[in-house]
Scaffold this motif. Structure first.
Motif, PDB file in Angstrom:
ATOM      1  N   UNK A  86       0.839  -1.198   0.000  1.00 23.51           N
ATOM      2  CA  UNK A  86       0.000   0.000   0.000  1.00 23.51           C
ATOM      3  C   UNK A  86       0.872   1.245   0.000  1.00 23.51           C
ATOM      4  N   UNK A  87       0.538   2.163  -0.909  1.00 20.93           N
ATOM      5  CA  UNK A  87       1.196   3.459  -0.938  1.00 20.93           C
ATOM      6  C   UNK A  87       0.307   4.439  -0.176  1.00 20.93           C
ATOM      7  N   UNK A  88       0.861   4.967   0.891  1.00 23.44           N
ATOM      8  CA  UNK A  88       0.085   5.744   1.861  1.00 23.44           C
ATOM      9  C   UNK A  88       0.493   7.208   1.748  1.00 23.44           C
ATOM     10  N   UNK A  89      -0.370   8.013   1.128  1.00 27.44           N
ATOM     11  CA  UNK A  89      -0.068   9.436   1.004  1.00 27.44           C
ATOM     12  C   UNK A  89      -1.368  10.231   0.952  1.00 27.44           C
ATOM     13  N   UNK A  90      -1.867  10.716   2.073  1.00 32.09           N
ATOM     14  CA  UNK A  90      -3.063  11.569   2.050  1.00 32.09           C
ATOM     15  C   UNK A  90      -2.748  12.921   1.435  1.00 32.09           C
ATOM     16  N   UNK A  91      -3.738  13.481   0.712  1.00 34.84           N
ATOM     17  CA  UNK A  91      -3.496  14.750   0.030  1.00 34.84           C
ATOM     18  C   UNK A  91      -4.427  15.874   0.462  1.00 34.84           C
ATOM     19  N   UNK A  92      -5.522  15.578   1.122  1.00 37.06           N
ATOM     20  CA  UNK A  92      -6.371  16.644   1.630  1.00 37.06           C
ATOM     21  C   UNK A  92      -7.051  16.190   2.911  1.00 37.06           C
ATOM     22  N   UNK A  93      -7.832  17.082   3.506  1.00 31.50           N
ATOM     23  CA  UNK A  93      -8.380  16.808   4.839  1.00 31.50           C
ATOM     24  C   UNK A  93      -9.282  15.591   4.857  1.00 31.50           C
ATOM     25  N   UNK A  94     -10.057  15.375   3.788  1.00 29.99           N
ATOM     26  CA  UNK A  94     -10.944  14.208   3.765  1.00 29.99           C
ATOM     27  C   UNK A  94     -10.148  12.932   3.571  1.00 29.99           C
ATOM     28  N   UNK A  95      -9.061  12.992   2.766  1.00 29.36           N
ATOM     29  CA  UNK A  95      -8.271  11.806   2.498  1.00 29.36           C
ATOM     30  C   UNK A  95      -7.351  11.447   3.658  1.00 29.36           C
ATOM     31  N   UNK A  96      -7.051  12.408   4.540  1.00 29.12           N
ATOM     32  CA  UNK A  96      -6.186  12.115   5.680  1.00 29.12           C
ATOM     33  C   UNK A  96      -6.804  11.011   6.532  1.00 29.12           C
ATOM     34  N   UNK A  97      -8.057  11.189   6.918  1.00 30.00           N
ATOM     35  CA  UNK A  97      -8.717  10.192   7.753  1.00 30.00           C
ATOM     36  C   UNK A  97      -8.922   8.893   6.988  1.00 30.00           C
ATOM     37  N   UNK A 154      -2.401  -6.010  -4.712  1.00 26.77           N
ATOM     38  CA  UNK A 154      -2.502  -7.383  -4.214  1.00 26.77           C
ATOM     39  C   UNK A 154      -1.868  -8.303  -5.254  1.00 26.77           C
ATOM     40  N   UNK A 155      -0.937  -9.157  -4.828  1.00 29.31           N
ATOM     41  CA  UNK A 155      -0.245 -10.064  -5.747  1.00 29.31           C
ATOM     42  C   UNK A 155      -0.129 -11.443  -5.126  1.00 29.31           C
ATOM     43  N   UNK A 156      -0.396 -12.447  -5.959  1.00 30.39           N
ATOM     44  CA  UNK A 156      -0.224 -13.831  -5.523  1.00 30.39           C
ATOM     45  C   UNK A 156       0.054 -14.677  -6.753  1.00 30.39           C
ATOM     46  N   UNK A 157       1.251 -15.262  -6.814  1.00 24.42           N
ATOM     47  CA  UNK A 157       1.616 -16.010  -8.012  1.00 24.42           C
ATOM     48  C   UNK A 157       1.611 -15.096  -9.215  1.00 24.42           C
ATOM     49  N   UNK A 158       1.007 -15.519 -10.342  1.00 27.71           N
ATOM     50  CA  UNK A 158       0.963 -14.659 -11.528  1.00 27.71           C
ATOM     51  C   UNK A 158      -0.160 -13.633 -11.497  1.00 27.71           C
ATOM     52  N   UNK A 159      -1.025 -13.714 -10.505  1.00 34.53           N
ATOM     53  CA  UNK A 159      -2.210 -12.864 -10.465  1.00 34.53           C
ATOM     54  C   UNK A 159      -1.948 -11.576  -9.701  1.00 34.53           C
ATOM     55  N   UNK A 197     -12.540  -8.662  -2.041  1.00 36.90           N
ATOM     56  CA  UNK A 197     -12.729  -9.058  -3.434  1.00 36.90           C
ATOM     57  C   UNK A 197     -11.383  -9.197  -4.141  1.00 36.90           C
ATOM     58  N   UNK A 198     -10.458  -8.273  -3.857  1.00 35.89           N
ATOM     59  CA  UNK A 198      -9.127  -8.357  -4.458  1.00 35.89           C
ATOM     60  C   UNK A 198      -8.409  -9.623  -4.001  1.00 35.89           C
ATOM     61  N   UNK A 199      -8.548  -9.968  -2.719  1.00 31.36           N
ATOM     62  CA  UNK A 199      -7.944 -11.202  -2.210  1.00 31.36           C
ATOM     63  C   UNK A 199      -8.461 -12.419  -2.954  1.00 31.36           C
ATOM     64  N   UNK A 238      -5.835  -5.396 -16.924  1.00 30.63           N
ATOM     65  CA  UNK A 238      -4.695  -6.128 -16.401  1.00 30.63           C
ATOM     66  C   UNK A 238      -4.677  -6.170 -14.889  1.00 30.63           C
ATOM     67  N   UNK A 239      -4.957  -5.047 -14.240  1.00 28.44           N
ATOM     68  CA  UNK A 239      -4.945  -5.024 -12.781  1.00 28.44           C
ATOM     69  C   UNK A 239      -6.130  -5.785 -12.197  1.00 28.44           C
ATOM     70  N   UNK A 240      -7.167  -6.012 -13.014  1.00 35.09           N
ATOM     71  CA  UNK A 240      -8.304  -6.803 -12.552  1.00 35.09           C
ATOM     72  C   UNK A 240      -8.157  -8.280 -12.917  1.00 35.09           C
ATOM     73  N   UNK A 241      -6.946  -8.666 -13.293  1.00 36.27           N
ATOM     74  CA  UNK A 241      -6.633 -10.080 -13.521  1.00 36.27           C
ATOM     75  C   UNK A 241      -7.350 -10.652 -14.738  1.00 36.27           C
ATOM     76  N   UNK A 242      -7.462  -9.846 -15.814  1.00 41.90           N
ATOM     77  CA  UNK A 242      -7.951 -10.337 -17.092  1.00 41.90           C
ATOM     78  C   UNK A 242      -6.752 -10.581 -18.005  1.00 41.90           C
ATOM     79  N   UNK A 243      -6.759 -11.710 -18.687  1.00 40.30           N
ATOM     80  CA  UNK A 243      -5.726 -12.032 -19.659  1.00 40.30           C
ATOM     81  C   UNK A 243      -6.275 -11.755 -21.047  1.00 40.30           C
TER      82      UNK A 243
END
Length: 513
Positions: A86-97, A154-159, A197-199, A238-243
C-alpha cells in the motif's frame, strides 16, 4: 539603627504565600506527570499492538473495528501467500482520515493470516523505497493509478489486482464557490468489500480470458494516444486479472477457454463465416462485449445481436440531449437513467453516479424471445432528448426535435441480454452505442471506468460484490421534549451553578474564620 524584626502575623502571611505557591507548583507538577504517564501508556500500547496485532480488542458496541465473517473466512483459507503493498499518502483533509483508516484495516487483515504479507510505504518519508516499488510494479506516476491516490496492490503467483482509492471511497471535492468554503465530503466508503474481493481475485487459479477481436478495423491493442487510445482500459483489465489475447475469426475459431469476446469500435461488419462462428460461441454459453461507434454502418453485426433482443440503430442517427451538462448536446450525461437492479448499473443507480457518452448511436431493445432477458442499462432523459438524424445541409442551431425524421426519446445507449441453457450455462451480451467512453480521453471521467469494469465482471461471472456491507455504526439521537428541556434548564442552568456558588461560599467562609 537596626531593622525591626517582622511580627508573627507578617511572618505568617509570607509563609502562607509561600505555602500556596508550593501547593500550586505541586499540583501543576502532578498534572504534568499524570499527562506524561497517560501519553506514555498510550504510545507504549500503540507500539505493542503494532508489534502484536492479535492483542487488539474491539470494545465498540457495533464491532466497528472487527472484520466481517466473509473476510475472516477468506483470510483463514488463503491457499498461498499474498503480497500486499500500500502506498500511503493523504493529500487533503478528507483523504487524511481515509488513508489512516485504510492502513488500520489492512493491519487487521495482516493480523488474521500469516499468508497476508503487508508492506505500507509513505512516498514522502521513504522516497527511495517507493521509487523502487513503482518501478518493480510498473505503476503509473500520474492519474488514478498513481501512488498519490493511495493505491493498494494485491499479488499472488501470476495474479495481481490493484485497488485504487476510488474503489473504496468516493469523495465529493470542496466547493470553492460556497462561502464559507465547504470541506471535502465522504460519500461512500467500504474498504473491506474492495480488499476482500481483491484477495479472492488474486487467489483464483485461472485469470479470466478476454479475446480481443481483430479484422474489422477495431481499436488496436497497441494504440496508446492520449485521446483515442485504449491503454487505460487495457491497464484496468490487467490489474483486474484479465488475460487479453488477440482473436481473428478469419483464421481461427473462438477458443474453447475464452471467457469473453470483446469487440471494440469496429468499422465494418463480419463475414457470414465469422457471424456463424460467433453464433456457435454464444449458443454454447459464450459472452460478448460489443462497443459500437456512431456514424458507422454496422448493420452486419445485427445478425449476431438480434437473437438476443438488441439491435444497433441506424448509422445516421445519434443520441441528442438538450439537458446535457456540456455545451454539445451530443455528449450524453447519464445520471438517473440506469437499470436499478442490474448488477452492472446497480451501484451507479444507488450512488447517483454519472457516466459520459461523447457520441452515441441509439440501441433498440426487443423482447421477441421469452427465454432471453434483454434490458436497457443506460438511457437518456425522457424530456429534451431524442435521436437526431444527421441530414445534409443541417447547420448549428437546428437542434430541435423533428417528429417526421428524428427518433423520439428516451434513447437507449447501453443494453444487456442473458439467456439460460440446459446444464446451468448462460449466454450474456453487453452492447454500448458508444466506444469513446472507454477510450483514454473519457475512461476516467466520472463513473465510466466503473461501468466498463462492472460489465466485464458480469460477463466473466466475477462479481465485485462479496456481500460485505459497510459498518457505519448506530446513529443515536436525543429528542429534546419540553419536559427534558425543563429538566436541563433547572439542572444545568440553575442547580449546577447554585451548587458551585454554595461550595465557593463555604470555602471562602472557612478560610476567613
Amino acid at each position: 539603627m537596626t531593622n525591626p524584626e517582622p511580627t508573627t502575623s507578617a511572618r505568617g502571611r509570607v509563609w502562607g504565600r509561600r505555602e500556596r505557591l508550593l501547593v500550586a507548583l505541586n499540583v501543576a507538577l502532578m498534572i504534568v506527570l499524570a499527562l506524561g504517564v497517560a501519553v506514555g501508556v498510550n504510545v507504549a500500547g500503540d507500539r505493542l499492538v503494532r508489534a502484536h496485532p492479535t492483542w487488539r480488542r474491539d470494545w465498540s458496541e457495533e464491532a466497528l473495528n472487527t472484520l466481517s465473517r466473509e473476510t475472516l473466512g477468506t483470510l483463514r483459507s488463503l491457499p498461498r501467500p499474498v503480497r500486499v503493498v500500500q502506498f500511503y499518502r493523504p493529500t487533503d483533509s478528507a483523504e487524511v482520515s481515509v488513508a489512516e483508516d485504510l492502513r488500520r484495516v489492512l493491519e487487521r487483515y495482516a493480523a488474521e493470516s500469516e499468508n497476508f504479507q503487508l508492506e505500507i510505504v509513505d512516498p514522502d518519508r521513504d522516497h527511495m523505497r517507493a521509487s523502487a516499488l513503482v518501478a518493480e510494479l510498473g505503476l503509473a506516476t500520474g492519474g488514478p493509478d498513481s501512488t498519490t491516490n493511495n493505491v493498494t496492490v494485491f499479488m499472488s503467483g501470476p495474479n495481481r489486482r490493484d485497488v485504487v482509492q476510488r474503489d473504496v471511497v468516493r469523495i465529493q471535492p470542496a466547493n470553492p464557490r460556497v462561502k464559507p468554503p465547504e470541506e471535502p465530503k465522504i460519500l461512500t466508503y467500504n474498504p473491506e468489500e474492495a480488499f476482500t474481493q481483491a484477495l479472492r481475485a488474486v487467489t483464483d487459479e485461472r485469470p479470466a480470458k478476454v479475446c480481443w477481436l481483430e479484422g474489422h478495423f477495431e481499436s488496436r491493442l497497441d494504440e496508446a494516444t492520449p485521446q483515442t487510445g485504449i491503454s487505460q482500459a487495457l491497464r484496468a483489465m490487467g490489474r483486474d486479472n484479465f488475460k487479453i489475447e488477440r482473436l481473428n475469426l478469419a483464421t481461427s475459431d473462438v477458443p474453447a477457454d475464452a471467457d469473453v469476446v470483446l469487440v471494440h469500435g469496429p468499422r465494418r461488419g463480419p463475414s457470414p463465416d465469422e457471424t456463424e462462428k460467433l453464433r456457435r460461441f454464444l449458443e454454447a454459453g459464450g459472452r460478448l462485449f460489443f462497443l459500437a461507434d456512431a456514424d458507422v454502418d454496422l448493420a452486419g453485426w445485427n445478425a449476431v445481436l438480434d437473437p438476443y433482443g438488441i439491435r444497433l440503430g441506424e448509422p445516421d442517427v445519434i443520441a441528442w440531449d438538450m439537458n446535457s451538462n456540456f455545451t454539445d448536446p451530443q455528449v450524453i450525461v447519464v445520471t438517473g437513467g440506469y437499470a436499478g437492479r442490474h448488477p452492472i448499473t446497480r451501484t451507479l443507480y444507488e450512488q447517483h453516479l454519472s457516466t459520459i457518452w461523447p457520441r452515441a448511436r441509439p440501441l433498440l431493445v426487443t423482447h421477441d424471445r421469452s427465454e432471453v432477458q434483454a434490458e436497457a442499462l443506460a438511457s437518456t432523459s425522457s424530456i429534451g432528448s431524442w435521436g437526431e438524424r444527421l441530414r445534409a445541409g443541417k447547420t448549428s442551431g437546428d437542434e430541435r426535435f423533428d417528429e417526421t425524421d428524428d427518433v423520439k426519446g428516451p434513447i437507449v445507449i447501453a443494453a444487456a441480454a442473458e439467456e439460460s441453457h440446459a446444464g446451468g450455462k448462460k449466454t450474456r451480451i453487453v452492447v454500448t452505442g458508444d466506444a469513446d467512453f472507454s477510450r483514454n480521453s473519457w475512461f476516467d471521467a466520472h463513473a465510466n471506468r466503473d461501468f466498463y469494469d462492472n460489465a466485464l465482471d458480469w460477463l466473466a461471472d466475477r462479481s465485485r460484490s462479496v456481500g460485505i456491507q459497510p459498518n457505519l455504526g448506530t446513529t443515536r439521537r436525543v429528542i429534546l421534549t419540553p419536559s427534558l428541556l425543563g429538566s436541563l434548564f433547572w439542572g444545568a442552568g440553575v442547580a449546577l451553578p447554585a451548587f458551585v456558588l454554595l461550595v465557593g461560599g463555604v470555602v471562602l467562609w472557612y478560610r476567613r474564620r
